[in-house]
Design an enzyme around this catalytic site. Structure first.
Site, PDB file in Angstrom:
ATOM      1  CG  HIS A   1      -8.544   4.043   5.770  1.00 54.38           C
ATOM      2  ND1 HIS A   1      -8.640   3.042   6.706  1.00 54.38           N
ATOM      3  CD2 HIS A   1      -7.267   4.453   5.787  1.00 54.38           C
ATOM      4  CE1 HIS A   1      -7.470   2.865   7.277  1.00 54.38           C
ATOM      5  NE2 HIS A   1      -6.614   3.708   6.733  1.00 54.38           N
TER       6      HIS A   1
ATOM      7  NE  ARG B   1      -0.028   6.622   5.771  1.00 52.61           N
ATOM      8  CZ  ARG B   1      -0.335   5.337   5.837  1.00 52.61           C
ATOM      9  NH1 ARG B   1      -0.563   4.761   7.012  1.00 52.61           N
ATOM     10  NH2 ARG B   1      -0.411   4.606   4.756  1.00 52.61           N
TER      11      ARG B   1
ATOM     12  NE  ARG C   1      -3.281   4.587   3.538  1.00 57.54           N
ATOM     13  CZ  ARG C   1      -3.716   5.681   4.148  1.00 57.54           C
ATOM     14  NH1 ARG C   1      -4.115   6.719   3.443  1.00 57.54           N
ATOM     15  NH2 ARG C   1      -3.761   5.735   5.461  1.00 57.54           N
TER      16      ARG C   1
ATOM     17  CD  GLU D   1      -1.360   0.419   3.618  1.00 64.17           C
ATOM     18  OE1 GLU D   1      -1.975   1.499   3.668  1.00 64.17           O
ATOM     19  OE2 GLU D   1      -1.533  -0.501   4.418  1.00 64.17           O
TER      20      GLU D   1
END
Length: 162
Positions: A151, A132, A136, A121
């Site tokens: 997420h 963050r 992703r 990831e």
């Protein structure tokens, strides 16, 4: 006599530590490590004979078939930060966050099921987020990449080169 009563306890502790150290592979119903026919064949040999992961260093993007039943997102439709991270993945880094390039466990089972260690990831920064954020990119050893903006709740297959 006391030493004999402690011995079973010590053995139990050692067994628990061994399970934790090896991730409980197989014992807890999780995926096991190691190559499968599909992951072993997806590794490309280098001149020195070592195998490299296509997800770690990949030359120009090639549009492959979507290996999942997930919807697609064109590379050009990714947020600018996502396109930047995709370029870093192809180049092998450097990455901004220490968590980047770590194994993605796929515990949610949204992506196609593969052996543990198959997916990595990478953080896609979100402007204005103090941490963050939720975005992703997850890359598979077969070169396929997926984007999530929530997420890991949902993913889209990244149609690279489009």
């Amino acid at each position: 006599m006391r030493n004999r009563s402690i011995l079973p306890l010590l053995l139990a502790v050692l067994v628990v530590l061994a399970i934790v150290a090896f991730g409980g592979a197989g014992l807890l119903g999780r995926q096991t490590e190691g190559p499968t026919p599909e992951t072993a064949s997806s590794r490309t040999p280098t001149p020195g004979g070592a195998a490299t992961s296509p997800a770690a260093k990949q030359s120009p993007p090639q549009r492959g078939a979507n290996p999942s039943s997930l919807p697609e997102i064109r590379e050009s439709a990714l947020p600018v930060e996502g396109r930047r991270v995709l370029g870093l993945i192809r180049a092998g880094g450097p990455f901004q966050y220490s968590q980047d390039q770590q194994v993605f466990g796929n515990f949610e089972r949204v992506l196609p099921v593969r052996n543990r260690g198959y997916y990595r990831e990478y953080t896609v920064p979100t402007p204005g987020e103090p941490d963050r954020g939720a975005r992703r990119i997850v890359a598979g050893d077969g070169g396929e990449k997926y984007y999530t903006s929530d997420h890991y709740a949902t993913f889209k297959y990244i149609a690279e080169g489009s």
